[in-house]
Scaffold this motif. Sequence first.
Motif, short mmCIF file in Angstrom:
data_model
loop_
_atom_site.label_atom_id
_atom_site.label_comp_id
_atom_site.label_asym_id
_atom_site.label_seq_id
_atom_site.Cartn_x
_atom_site.Cartn_y
_atom_site.Cartn_z
N ASP A 187 -4.00 -2.16 -0.30
CA ASP A 187 -4.54 -3.47 -0.57
C ASP A 187 -4.92 -4.19 0.70
OD1 ASP A 187 -4.86 -6.05 -1.08
OD2 ASP A 187 -3.00 -6.39 -2.39
N GLU A 209 -6.97 -6.79 1.12
CA GLU A 209 -7.41 -7.96 0.75
C GLU A 209 -6.51 -9.15 1.17
OE1 GLU A 209 -9.07 -8.67 -3.04
OE2 GLU A 209 -10.16 -6.74 -3.32
N SER A 220 0.95 -1.22 0.07
CA SER A 220 -0.06 0.00 0.04
C SER A 220 0.94 1.34 -0.05
CB SER A 220 -0.84 0.09 1.27
OG SER A 220 -1.68 -1.12 1.31
#
Length: 298
Positions: free
Chosen positions: A107, A109, A89
């Motif tokens: 991100d 996830e 990130s």
Amino acid sequence: MEALFVGQAYIDVTFITDRMPEGDEKTVAQDYAISFGGNAVSAAFCCARLGIAPDLLASVADDWLGRMFIDMAAKYGISVHHRKVRESSLSFIMPKGGKRAIVRCRDDEYLHPFPPLNLRGCRALHLDGHQADAALHYAKTCREAGILTSLDGGGLRANTHELMEFIDVAVVAERLCEQMSLSPGNMLAYLKGRGVRVGGVTMGERGMLWFDETGAERFLPALAVPPEAVVDTNGAGDIFHGAYVYAYLADPSGSWTEHFTFARAASAHAIQRLGNEASLPTVADIRRVIEAYGERAA
């Protein structure tokens, strides 16, 4: 493990420019800094810089930015427990006039469940609400074990209300007040209602409204750092959190007035520097800030 911090890791790119180009324009920034980022992550680095290196459960990708982050943590003696994501990130931060504009590429996830960690010896947990499942699990576990739990309530998240039930110390931003349509005073009442033992609302240059273990409400004014000395306010709140966790770990018998006063000086140091790494204070830095500004609160 002396303390555990749980959050989302970023690489922060901070730059100073008078204006952002549009279309096919180009411009040259006056200065820049590249460092680690993320609320609980930056707080962990602050705690380590002050002298107590915590463990850190953070998002980590198998890319060159992820490897950069691991190297940064190793420099400060921070043990990183990886929670894998596909890509690192990034935050692009543009400080100007005591404010900062931010563009984030995140991100969150997570590719695997959060890892089970041995909390033997742990004396404090600090969360920012990211990794919601891990945050709730470790907040419950630490509360049951009598380990201090701390929350940086920078914004409203899906688990905020549930998480508060297991938090000892919650310091939230005015942004959370706005998102929940509460005044700072009403936010303190909300925190008390959720069982928070020490709670506060940070209001930037207007200081912090908070309550202590007895429920008595107090006000901690900001230090009067001259406006011309303010370079970058981004991350100052994270430094505040990391500094009070350090202060608690260094002196558990100390009062929260003392811990927050120490943290306030850490933030005053931070806003006079560009980028998160340059903002990290030492104990000597904090003493110098207190000597310079301690008697001149705004």
